[in-house]
Design a protein around this motif. Structure first.
Motif, PDB file in Angstrom:
ATOM      1  N   VAL A 178       0.838  -1.212   0.000  1.00 55.85           N
ATOM      2  CA  VAL A 178       0.000   0.000   0.000  1.00 55.85           C
ATOM      3  C   VAL A 178       0.869   1.256   0.000  1.00 55.85           C
ATOM      4  O   VAL A 178       0.614   2.214  -0.757  1.00 55.85           O
ATOM      5  CB  VAL A 178      -0.936  -0.014   1.220  1.00 55.85           C
ATOM      6  N   PHE A 179       1.896   1.255   0.876  1.00 55.77           N
ATOM      7  CA  PHE A 179       2.799   2.413   0.912  1.00 55.77           C
ATOM      8  C   PHE A 179       3.476   2.618  -0.436  1.00 55.77           C
ATOM      9  O   PHE A 179       3.661   3.759  -0.896  1.00 55.77           O
ATOM     10  CB  PHE A 179       3.858   2.229   2.006  1.00 55.77           C
ATOM     11  N   PHE A 180       3.880   1.537  -1.104  1.00 61.08           N
ATOM     12  CA  PHE A 180       4.538   1.640  -2.397  1.00 61.08           C
ATOM     13  C   PHE A 180       3.594   2.196  -3.452  1.00 61.08           C
ATOM     14  O   PHE A 180       3.964   3.068  -4.261  1.00 61.08           O
ATOM     15  CB  PHE A 180       5.070   0.277  -2.831  1.00 61.08           C
ATOM     16  N   LEU A 181       2.342   1.716  -3.439  1.00 61.43           N
ATOM     17  CA  LEU A 181       1.377   2.171  -4.441  1.00 61.43           C
ATOM     18  C   LEU A 181       1.033   3.650  -4.259  1.00 61.43           C
ATOM     19  O   LEU A 181       0.741   4.352  -5.235  1.00 61.43           O
ATOM     20  CB  LEU A 181       0.098   1.329  -4.346  1.00 61.43           C
ATOM     21  N   TYR A 182       1.046   4.125  -3.037  1.00 64.04           N
ATOM     22  CA  TYR A 182       0.739   5.520  -2.790  1.00 64.04           C
ATOM     23  C   TYR A 182       2.002   6.384  -2.708  1.00 64.04           C
ATOM     24  O   TYR A 182       1.929   7.543  -2.303  1.00 64.04           O
ATOM     25  CB  TYR A 182      -0.060   5.648  -1.494  1.00 64.04           C
ATOM     26  N   SER A 183       3.134   5.839  -3.061  1.00 65.88           N
ATOM     27  CA  SER A 183       4.417   6.572  -3.145  1.00 65.88           C
ATOM     28  C   SER A 183       4.758   7.284  -1.835  1.00 65.88           C
ATOM     29  O   SER A 183       5.168   8.447  -1.802  1.00 65.88           O
ATOM     30  CB  SER A 183       4.385   7.595  -4.292  1.00 65.88           C
ATOM     31  N   VAL A 184       4.550   6.553  -0.719  1.00 63.67           N
ATOM     32  CA  VAL A 184       4.903   7.104   0.582  1.00 63.67           C
ATOM     33  C   VAL A 184       6.424   7.110   0.692  1.00 63.67           C
ATOM     34  O   VAL A 184       7.083   6.124   0.321  1.00 63.67           O
ATOM     35  CB  VAL A 184       4.274   6.269   1.720  1.00 63.67           C
ATOM     36  N   PRO A 185       7.008   8.189   1.226  1.00 62.35           N
ATOM     37  CA  PRO A 185       8.469   8.257   1.346  1.00 62.35           C
ATOM     38  C   PRO A 185       9.020   7.088   2.170  1.00 62.35           C
ATOM     39  O   PRO A 185       8.385   6.625   3.119  1.00 62.35           O
ATOM     40  CB  PRO A 185       8.707   9.597   2.053  1.00 62.35           C
ATOM     41  N   ALA A 186      10.209   6.622   1.828  1.00 64.75           N
ATOM     42  CA  ALA A 186      10.787   5.438   2.460  1.00 64.75           C
ATOM     43  C   ALA A 186      11.197   5.691   3.909  1.00 64.75           C
ATOM     44  O   ALA A 186      11.118   4.797   4.763  1.00 64.75           O
ATOM     45  CB  ALA A 186      12.002   4.976   1.663  1.00 64.75           C
TER      46      ALA A 186
END
Length: 342
Positions: free
Chosen positions: A28-36
């Motif tokens: 989910v974080f990857f799909l929404y481009s959440v900072p690493a």
């Protein structure tokens, strides 16, 4: 390592749920481009908290596991330490274990009580059987202590003493059968007259030796019961009647006349020493001898107890009416409706 492996197996569902949750969050974080950076920080924080929680959980698991393993190795388990828990299933198991241990204690108490009662009975039985054996020994020796000449043996008395030995041996065998888990009951239609006469014949030598008259009346009827155990009940009652009836006394056995012709009540009546009123309510208790048993003939207090136990299994009702120094009536209700054996 073995304990760690056991712990991981016990928590495999939780571990799987955590891994699946972490994968879902990562996707989910990857799909929404959440900072690493915040994701890594969150995972580090979550990992630290998880390690602390696992250490506490493993410590509790290890302590419980070791305690239970020690209990399992014990030869006798009288108590198991049960830890507090919020898990309802574990609480249910703890309750089940406590219930099983309580049942074990009750069964052990019953076993000890039964062993004590059996030991006491055998001690008294051994004491009782020594009396006729000693009498037979004296009869067989037949020596005159005054001049040393041999005397003639009283054969009738010898037979009576031999009967007593045989009666006591039968009593202990029937005791074991009735105290066991089951008895060899065979229900069929039998003649009351036949059963009574067979029991009376067994005591013929006792009647003759004690000059006790016997009267049989109105016994021509049939009932569905176990012939052997009904005979055992009648024999025990006749034995008591002979034991507590003076020389020259009378014993009567008859069917009680009732308004309802289907009723079957067998009466065994004697004119012996009778029973105290306060003894009658306890007369069928195991080992209870009453005043007569203490003051007169040595009694085991087991005959009427076994009679009552056999009667209960047959569906027969026993009752006693007695007057001191006048005699005793024992009523055996063998009415057909009572003969339903489960």
């Amino acid at each position: 390592m073995k304990n760690v492996s056991l712990y991981l197996k016990s928590r495999v569902r939780i571990i799987a749920a955590v891994i699946i949750t972490a994968v879902v969050w990562t996707v989910v974080f990857f799909l929404y481009s959440v900072p690493a950076a915040p994701i890594i920080y969150a995972y580090e924080l979550l990992g630290f908290m998880s390690v602390v929680a696992v250490l506490f959980d493993y410590t509790a698991f290890y302590r419980k596991h070791k305690e239970l393993k020690r209990a399992i190795k014990c030869d006798e388990i009288f108590h198991v330490r049960l830890y507090e828990t919020n898990n309802q299933i574990e609480k249910d198991y703890q309750e089940l274990v406590a219930h099983v241990i309580e049942q074990k204690h009750q069964a052990e108490d019953l076993r000890i009580k039964a062993m004590t009662q059996m030991r006491d009975y055998y001690c008294l039985w051994a004491h009782q059987i020594k009396t006729p054996i000693a009498a037979m020994d004296m009869l067989l020796k037949g020596k005159d202590e005054i001049d040393g000449t041999a005397c003639s043996i009283d054969v009738s008395e010898l037979k009576r003493q031999l009967f007593n030995v045989d009666f006591y041996v039968d009593a202990v065998m029937n005791y074991l059968r009735l105290e066991g888990l089951s008895s060899d009951f065979v229900f069929k239609t039998v003649s009351v007259n036949t059963v009574v006469k067979k029991a009376v014949k067994k005591f013929a030598a006792q009647f003759i030796g004690r000059k006790i008259s016997i009267s049989l009346k109105n016994l021509e009827c049939n009932v569905k019961t176990d012939e052997k155990w009904l005979g055992f009940i009648i024999e025990q009652i006749i034995s008591n009647a002979v034991k507590y009836t003076q020389t020259g006394g009378k014993i009567k056995i008859y069917m009680k006349e009732t308004f309802n012709s289907s009723y079957r009540v067998l009466v065994i009546e004697d004119n012996g020493i009778g029973i105290l009123d306060e003894d009658i309510p306890r007369i069928f208790e195991r080992g209870y001898t009453g005043y007569n048993g203490r003051m007169g003939t040595k009694s085991s207090g087991i005959g009427l107890y076994l009679s009552k136990k056999a009667a209960d299994k047959l569906g027969v009702t026993l009752s006693i009416h007695s007057q001191l120094n006048k005699g005793t009536k024992v009523l055996i209700d063998i009415t057909q409706k009572h003969m339903e054996h489960e």
